[in-house]
Every structure is written in C-alpha cells, then in structure tokens.
Design a protein around this motif. Structure first.
Motif, short mmCIF file in Angstrom:
data_model
loop_
_atom_site.label_atom_id
_atom_site.label_comp_id
_atom_site.label_asym_id
_atom_site.label_seq_id
_atom_site.Cartn_x
_atom_site.Cartn_y
_atom_site.Cartn_z
N UNK A 191 -22.49 -49.00 -0.80
CA UNK A 191 -23.90 -49.31 -1.04
C UNK A 191 -24.24 -49.34 -2.53
N UNK A 192 -23.42 -50.05 -3.30
CA UNK A 192 -23.56 -50.03 -4.76
C UNK A 192 -24.16 -51.30 -5.35
N UNK A 193 -24.31 -52.37 -4.55
CA UNK A 193 -24.84 -53.63 -5.09
C UNK A 193 -25.88 -54.22 -4.15
N UNK A 194 -26.74 -55.06 -4.73
CA UNK A 194 -27.77 -55.74 -3.94
C UNK A 194 -27.35 -57.14 -3.50
N UNK A 232 -11.49 -62.90 6.91
CA UNK A 232 -12.86 -62.51 7.24
C UNK A 232 -12.92 -61.23 8.08
N UNK A 233 -11.91 -60.98 8.89
CA UNK A 233 -11.93 -59.78 9.73
C UNK A 233 -11.94 -58.51 8.88
N UNK A 280 -10.85 -58.07 0.61
CA UNK A 280 -10.39 -57.15 1.65
C UNK A 280 -10.31 -55.70 1.16
N UNK A 281 -10.32 -55.55 -0.19
CA UNK A 281 -10.25 -54.19 -0.77
C UNK A 281 -11.01 -54.21 -2.09
N UNK A 286 -16.52 -56.54 6.88
CA UNK A 286 -16.91 -55.12 6.81
C UNK A 286 -16.80 -54.54 5.41
N UNK A 287 -15.88 -55.05 4.59
CA UNK A 287 -15.73 -54.52 3.24
C UNK A 287 -16.91 -54.93 2.36
#
Length: 248
Positions: free
Chosen positions: A100-103, A116-117, A93-94, A121-122
């Motif tokens: 955009x740092x990992x594939x 999941x909510x 969650x945090x 998004x995280x």
C-alpha cells in the motif's frame, strides 16, 4: 513452455538495444498521460519503465515517480535522462516496494510481457485501496497503407505476445475504462530505421536477416508513393489507454 521461453528471450532482448530504444521509440501524448494520472497526487510506480519515456511525462506533471524495470541497461539510460528519479530493478511479479505504498501503477508498452496471474495480486499489494492501475500502448496505425507495409517488412507479425489484446484485469480491480488517442510521430529515415532496430523481433534476428530488413525499409522509403524519399516522415499512432481502480 516454448512460447514462454520465446517471450522471455524477446523481453530480455532490450538489454542489447537500450540506447537505440531511447533514441527511436516515441513518447506518449499528453492527453493520454493526463487521463491515466487524472486526480492522482500521491506516489506513482512506473512498471516496466524502460528508458523513462512515460516516466518523464509523469515527472513533468509534478508526480513523485519510482521507476522499476528488469533491465539494468534500460535503467542506466533512464538514470542518465532522469537523474532525480529513484530507479529499482524488479518485475511485475516481484515488485521492490512496500504494501500500500503508491496511488498509481502504470505500465507503458509493458503489460503484455507479464505473468498476469502473479502480476495482478502483486500490483494490488503495492497499491493503496482506491489506487489505480493504468496501462498504455502505442500502436502504429496500420489502417494507413505504408504503415501496414512497414510492419510487414519489419516482421512485426512474427513475434506477438498479446500486446494487441484487450487487458482483462481480475479482482481486486474493478471495471476497466478505455480511451484512445490518435497522434503523429515525426521521424527522419534514420529515425525510422532505428525504430525497427529497437523492436524485440528485430533484435533477436541474425545479422543477415537484420540487414535484409533495413534494406527493405530503405526501399519502402524511396519507392512508396506516400513517402517518396521524404526528409520528414509522419508516422501515425493510435495510443490505447486503460485504467482500473483497486477495490476494497
């Protein structure tokens, strides 16, 4: 609210059993790991990495892995096992990673603990466009009689938090692919008992209840015709793997 508190209590229980968790829990079959990481060349986040069971498999593939887990004790063991891996305290969650740092983000035996909510998004935030989320669970194969009885004696049904559910990932993730892999973990009786001791539903029992579980497992090992006191125990698993790509 009560269910959420119970879930948090069980998730936090692993702090009290990090070493036995590392000794007893199985790793993940090579076929499953290869499928989750297929085509990935860039950085990987192992989310809920625990003591590094999956982390080690990803490192062996030559991938650059960052391990994240909320438990300091689990990460302590991971650091002893994999001193070259960057390990950070954090949660789904945090996440302590940049945009955009990992594939690839993977979560082994962990996604059922998350909200999941917040987690979807995280995870999407730290993934690059076209990056992948991979989820994996090792399930004991309870179609085998003694394995089903093992689960009943351990009290596996007393505390379930959705780990058996099929994950349903919302946008920005696309369709979810699934693969299953059947395999066997070889154990001694002591290893089987430690496997029980590593489960959250065992750790959270009082000492008398824990002792009763261990005694019942010793009887199962001694008396079940498929075990009959065997020195080596073959515990069958079905590993469930899921993957979905971040769209946009």
């Amino acid at each position: 609210m009560r269910e959420r508190r119970d879930k948090e209590e069980h998730a936090a229980a692993f702090d009290r059993a990090a070493d036995v968790y590392d000794a007893a829990r199985p790793g993940y079959p090579a076929e499953a790991v290869a499928w989750l990481a297929d085509g990935i060349r860039g950085p990987v986040l192992d989310l809920g990495a625990g003591t590094g069971k999956l982390t080690a498999e990803l490192v062996a593939l030559g991938l650059d892995v960052t391990a994240v887990d909320p438990s300091h004790q689990m990460l302590r063991v991971l650091g002893e096992r994999l001193p070259g891996v960057e390990a950070r305290v954090g949660s789904a969650e945090r996440l302590p990673l940049g945009d955009a740092s990992v594939d690839l983000v993977v979560a082994a035996q962990a996604w059922h603990w998350v909200d999941e909510s917040l987690a979807v998004p995280e995870v999407a935030r730290v993934l690059r466009p076209g990056g992948r989320l991979g989820l994996v669970w090792n399930d004991r194969d309870e179609s085998v009689d003694w394995v089903r009885e093992l689960g009943e004696l351990m009290g596996a049904g007393e505390a379930t938090f959705g780990e058996d559910d099929e994950p349903a990932l919302s946008a920005p993730f696309g369709p979810v692919e699934k693969r299953t892999v059947r395999w066997v973990q070889e154990l001694t009786l002591d290893g089987l008992l430690d496997l029980a001791r590593s489960r959250s539903y065992f750790i959270t029992k009082d000492p008398d209840a824990q002792a009763a579980v261990i005694a019942s497992l010793r009887r199962l090992h001694a008396e079940h015709p498929e075990l009959a006191g065997a020195d080596r125990i073959e515990l069958p698993y079905v590993t469930r793997c899921y993957r979905a790509s971040r769209e946009g």
